[in-house]
Scaffold this active site. Structure first.
Site, PDB file in Angstrom:
ATOM      1  N   LYS A   1      87.819  35.473  43.710  1.00  0.00           N
ATOM      2  CA  LYS A   1      87.663  34.926  42.355  1.00  0.00           C
ATOM      3  C   LYS A   1      88.199  35.858  41.284  1.00  0.00           C
ATOM      4  CE  LYS A   1      83.733  32.337  43.867  1.00  0.00           C
ATOM      5  NZ  LYS A   1      83.763  33.047  45.169  1.00  0.00           N
TER       6      LYS A   1
ATOM      7  N   HIS B   1      77.393  30.970  41.378  1.00  0.00           N
ATOM      8  CA  HIS B   1      78.625  30.212  41.084  1.00  0.00           C
ATOM      9  C   HIS B   1      78.344  28.716  41.016  1.00  0.00           C
ATOM     10  CE1 HIS B   1      81.166  33.715  41.632  1.00  0.00           C
ATOM     11  NE2 HIS B   1      80.546  33.986  42.754  1.00  0.00           N
TER      12      HIS B   1
ATOM     13  N   VAL C   1      68.701  46.087  66.111  1.00  0.00           N
ATOM     14  CA  VAL C   1      68.895  45.288  67.325  1.00  0.00           C
ATOM     15  C   VAL C   1      70.093  45.865  68.069  1.00  0.00           C
ATOM     16  CG1 VAL C   1      69.522  43.015  68.224  1.00  0.00           C
ATOM     17  CG2 VAL C   1      67.853  43.210  66.363  1.00  0.00           C
TER      18      VAL C   1
ATOM     19  N   SER D   1      78.324  40.604  42.634  1.00  0.00           N
ATOM     20  CA  SER D   1      78.433  40.295  41.194  1.00  0.00           C
ATOM     21  C   SER D   1      77.195  39.584  40.664  1.00  0.00           C
ATOM     22  CB  SER D   1      79.647  39.407  40.924  1.00  0.00           C
ATOM     23  OG  SER D   1      80.810  39.944  41.478  1.00  0.00           O
TER      24      SER D   1
ATOM     25  N   GLU E   1      80.398  35.532  53.246  1.00  0.00           N
ATOM     26  CA  GLU E   1      80.988  36.266  52.106  1.00  0.00           C
ATOM     27  C   GLU E   1      80.709  35.475  50.828  1.00  0.00           C
ATOM     28  OE1 GLU E   1      85.261  36.626  52.117  1.00  0.00           O
ATOM     29  OE2 GLU E   1      85.520  34.833  53.310  1.00  0.00           O
TER      30      GLU E   1
HETATM   31  C1  LIG Z   1      81.863  42.562  45.927  1.00  0.00           C
HETATM   32  C2  LIG Z   1      81.045  41.349  46.222  1.00  0.00           C
HETATM   33  C3  LIG Z   1      80.797  40.398  45.232  1.00  0.00           C
HETATM   34  C4  LIG Z   1      80.058  39.262  45.513  1.00  0.00           C
HETATM   35  N1  LIG Z   1      79.707  38.413  44.500  1.00  0.00           N
HETATM   36  C5  LIG Z   1      78.960  37.319  44.765  1.00  0.00           C
HETATM   37  C6  LIG Z   1      78.537  36.472  43.712  1.00  0.00           C
HETATM   38  O1  LIG Z   1      78.731  36.762  42.536  1.00  0.00           O
HETATM   39  N2  LIG Z   1      77.876  35.335  44.032  1.00  0.00           N
HETATM   40  C7  LIG Z   1      77.625  34.984  45.324  1.00  0.00           C
HETATM   41  O2  LIG Z   1      77.091  33.896  45.544  1.00  0.00           O
HETATM   42  N3  LIG Z   1      77.952  35.811  46.342  1.00  0.00           N
HETATM   43  C8  LIG Z   1      78.591  36.975  46.092  1.00  0.00           C
HETATM   44  N4  LIG Z   1      78.913  37.838  47.095  1.00  0.00           N
HETATM   45  C9  LIG Z   1      78.534  37.491  48.455  1.00  0.00           C
HETATM   46  C10 LIG Z   1      77.073  37.775  48.763  1.00  0.00           C
HETATM   47  O3  LIG Z   1      76.696  39.036  48.291  1.00  0.00           O
HETATM   48  C11 LIG Z   1      76.888  37.703  50.276  1.00  0.00           C
HETATM   49  O4  LIG Z   1      77.394  36.475  50.717  1.00  0.00           O
HETATM   50  C12 LIG Z   1      75.439  37.798  50.689  1.00  0.00           C
HETATM   51  O5  LIG Z   1      74.814  38.900  50.108  1.00  0.00           O
HETATM   52  C13 LIG Z   1      75.365  37.909  52.198  1.00  0.00           C
HETATM   53  O6  LIG Z   1      74.014  38.020  52.565  1.00  0.00           O
HETATM   54  P1  LIG Z   1      73.618  38.264  54.072  1.00  0.00           P
HETATM   55  O7  LIG Z   1      72.142  38.199  54.130  1.00  0.00           O
HETATM   56  O8  LIG Z   1      74.397  37.351  54.942  1.00  0.00           O
HETATM   57  O9  LIG Z   1      74.177  39.716  54.398  1.00  0.00           O
HETATM   58  P2  LIG Z   1      73.550  41.170  54.122  1.00  0.00           P
HETATM   59  O10 LIG Z   1      72.953  41.259  52.796  1.00  0.00           O
HETATM   60  O11 LIG Z   1      74.602  42.144  54.468  1.00  0.00           O
HETATM   61  O12 LIG Z   1      72.373  41.248  55.178  1.00  0.00           O
HETATM   62  C14 LIG Z   1      72.602  41.469  56.555  1.00  0.00           C
HETATM   63  C15 LIG Z   1      71.497  42.376  57.052  1.00  0.00           C
HETATM   64  O13 LIG Z   1      71.580  42.513  58.458  1.00  0.00           O
HETATM   65  C16 LIG Z   1      71.188  43.833  58.782  1.00  0.00           C
HETATM   66  N5  LIG Z   1      71.684  44.144  60.127  1.00  0.00           N
HETATM   67  C17 LIG Z   1      72.976  44.207  60.538  1.00  0.00           C
HETATM   68  N6  LIG Z   1      73.028  44.531  61.846  1.00  0.00           N
HETATM   69  C18 LIG Z   1      71.748  44.669  62.266  1.00  0.00           C
HETATM   70  C19 LIG Z   1      71.157  45.020  63.507  1.00  0.00           C
HETATM   71  N7  LIG Z   1      71.891  45.284  64.595  1.00  0.00           N
HETATM   72  N8  LIG Z   1      69.797  45.091  63.593  1.00  0.00           N
HETATM   73  C20 LIG Z   1      69.029  44.842  62.509  1.00  0.00           C
HETATM   74  N9  LIG Z   1      69.552  44.515  61.295  1.00  0.00           N
HETATM   75  C21 LIG Z   1      70.883  44.428  61.182  1.00  0.00           C
HETATM   76  C22 LIG Z   1      71.826  44.674  57.686  1.00  0.00           C
HETATM   77  O14 LIG Z   1      71.235  45.940  57.566  1.00  0.00           O
HETATM   78  C23 LIG Z   1      71.630  43.787  56.470  1.00  0.00           C
HETATM   79  O15 LIG Z   1      70.465  44.112  55.746  1.00  0.00           O
HETATM   80  C24 LIG Z   1      79.603  39.026  46.833  1.00  0.00           C
HETATM   81  C25 LIG Z   1      79.814  40.001  47.820  1.00  0.00           C
HETATM   82  C26 LIG Z   1      80.492  41.178  47.508  1.00  0.00           C
HETATM   83  C27 LIG Z   1      80.619  42.243  48.530  1.00  0.00           C
END
Ligand SMILES: Cc1cc2nc3c(=O)[nH]c(=O)nc-3n(C[C@H](O)[C@H](O)[C@H](O)COP(=O)(O)OP(=O)(O)OC[C@H]3O[C@@H](n4cnc5c(N)ncnc54)[C@H](O)[C@@H]3O)c2cc1C
Length: 479
Positions: free
Chosen positions: A248, A49, A171, A45, A335
């Site tokens: 939310k 927040h 990985v 989104s 999340e």
């Molecule tokens: C519907 C929805 C609404 C949301 N709204 C909000 C919001 O309004 N505000 C807010 O604060 N948060 C929100 N969130 C949460 C937020 O988007 C996530 O918490 C955040 O993007 C997570 O980031 P990340 O880097 O942990 O994960 P990701 O962005 O998923 O990054 C993880 C990365 O790891 C890589 N990866 C996985 N396995 C491997 C492997 N074996 N080798 C190499 N690379 C790998 C993947 O390709 C990916 O690029 C929302 C999420 C969703 C789904």
């Protein structure tokens, strides 16, 4: 041997890499996708927040509130569009008013300033809300951000400051050595003193490579509508319903590009990579949003999309060292509110966890800024003319819907985390984001990418490797 290998380049991995780049460390980021920020960090989104909602005492509450405070400066440094427009959580029934008061109490416990508004006060701020509205909770510190450029610019900053980035590399295994780890990927084997697991929805899989784990991370899908820019003034704040155990709830919000976003749904999804949408779910999103804002012009929907929340069975972010090895650090299962929390998670992971296993020495000349882009859409006509006189490529519009010029596209191609696919370019420049969804500009974009990389048109991918758009030439030899 690397000092640190970061697995995953979403917002969490990219901001951790940026923070690590401020120390004298040899850092490698490994990402399996064809671009950074291509998983959950791309499909959310995009709300910064305020922190009124997470259960007090949780990591979600702590990092949400800290992260929210970091956003204004972070976005200035990284040249990312951010607007602190505030959020309104609305009660549509009298029975919901006590829940609003409870939320106000929770906000105080989390240290977030909020204000309870009467029906008249809410309708004055948001005349398009349902006349059924009974009151609302105003959280002025909430904002909206461009999540695409946040991740790209954070990684660009990290790479500019010496971090190595490998895309299209997965990985596959991690083995503990006497000292450090061996990380085995689809393309090679690396040794490192520290591993930081930022693999999002796959964080449980990566963690389980080095020790047995007692939790899992499941995908909870959220589906959305995106409306074109023409519904100006529909709402001015992020409009939330009251939260439930599913999250939310379905919001209506402006985006930083002047569009509106409506969603997300919340349903468990067995396939962690599935981002498909379905009509019954979207019909339900529409009905719930219309209960709050009846006049949403659904005839202006230009796109639907879905993202998957990495939802851990622990009900909180998975942040901390592995049980038996402090040099394997988890920052996964992030999340919502993970986007807003990510800069604070990055500070904590590096300064509190990495510092326990490595000696951190600050770089003397570190800069946390990227050099700013030319924002032609924010210039007045005279400024634009002046700019185009100096460099005529800024006068050649490639994407008519979003008014993206060749000059802006070439700028992105010269950066240290350049786009290799049509989608990567779209995320950076908005070319293809408008009403025609790339119908007109996509052939030009493919041509520009092919010319820049010196490859055939049929070698340019839409997104992942193998998603080429042009298959072969129908008129003579392929260029
Ligand atoms: C519907 C929805 C609404 C949301 N709204 C909000 C919001 O309004 N505000 C807010 O604060 N948060 C929100 N969130 C949460 C937020 O988007 C996530 O918490 C955040 O993007 C997570 O980031 P990340 O880097 O942990 O994960 P990701 O962005 O998923 O990054 C993880 C990365 O790891 C890589 N990866 C996985 N396995 C491997 C492997 N074996 N080798 C190499 N690379 C790998 C993947 O390709 C990916 O690029 C929302 C999420 C969703 C789904």
């Amino acid at each position: 041997m690397f000092d640190v290998i970061v697995v995953g380049a979403g917002c969490v991995g990219s901001l951790i890499a940026r923070k690590l780049s401020s120390y004298q460390l040899n850092v490698l980021v490994i990402e399996k996708e064809n671009d950074v920020g291509n998983a959950t960090s791309m499909a959310n989104s995009a709300i910064v927040h305020s922190g009124y909602d997470p259960v007090p005492g949780t990591l979600k509450a702590k990092f949400n509130v800290l992260g929210n405070k970091m956003y204004p400066e972070l976005c200035r440094d990284l040249d990312v569009h951010f607007e602190q427009i505030g959020s309104l959580t609305v009660a549509l029934y009298d029975e919901q008013l006590p829940m609003l008061s409870d939320l106000a109490k929770r906000s105080k416990e989390n240290g977030v300033d909020v204000k309870l508004l009467t029906r008249d006060e809410v309708l004055k701020l948001e005349p398009n809300l349902s006349s059924e509205v009974k009151g609302a909770l105003l959280a002025p510190s909430a904002g909206i951000v461009n999540p695409f450029t946040l991740v790209v610019h954070a990684m660009e900053n990290a790479v500019d400051q010496g971090v190595e980035l490998h895309l299209n590399e997965e990985v596959k295994d991690i083995k503990g050595l006497k000292e450090g780890f061996e990380v085995i990927t689809s393309r090679g084997t690396y040794q490192t003193k520290v591993v930081i697991n930022c693999a999002g929805i796959y964080g449980d899989k990566i963690h389980s490579l080095i020790e047995p784990i007692s939790y899992s991370i499941k995908a909870r899908k959220g589906q959305y509508f995106v409306l074109d820019h023409y519904a100006k003034g529909l709402v001015n704040h992020v409009i939330f319903p009251l939260p439930s155990e599913k999250g939310k709830g379905i919001l209506v919000s402006p985006t930083t590009s002047g569009n509106y976003i409506v969603g997300p749904s919340s349903e468990w999804c067995d396939d962690k990579d599935s981002v498909s949408c379905d009509k019954p779910t979207l019909d339900n999103v529409r009905a719930q949003a219309q209960a709050m804002v009846p006049s949403i012009p659904f005839n202006q929907v230009i796109r639907i999309f879905a993202g998957n929340r990495p939802t851990p069975s622990t009900h909180d972010f998975v942040i901390g060292p592995a049980k038996d090895n402090p040099a394997f650090i988890n920052a996964s299962g992030i999340e919502s509110p993970g986007l807003v929390s990510s800069p604070a998670i990055a500070e904590y992971v590096v300064d509190e966890l990495v510092s326990k296993v490595l000696t951190l020495v600050k770089k003397e000349n570190w800069s946390g800024k990227v050099s700013p882009r030319a924002h032609l859409s924010e210039m007045n006509e005279a400024q634009r003319d002046e700019f185009i006189k100096k460099n005529p490529s800024y006068g050649r519009i490639i994407c008519n819907c979003e008014k993206v010029s060749l000059g802006e596209i070439l700028d992105e191609l010269s950066r240290s985390v350049p786009p290799h696919s049509v989608k990567a370019l779209k995320k950076r420049t908005r070319a293809g984001f408008g009403k025609c969804q790339g119908g007109f500009c996509q052939p030009l974009v493919i041509q520009i990418l092919a010319e820049h990389y010196g490859v055939k048109l049929s070698e340019i991918n839409y997104d992942k490797l193998g998603s080429e758009i042009c298959k072969y030439s129908t008129k003579g030899e392929e260029k």
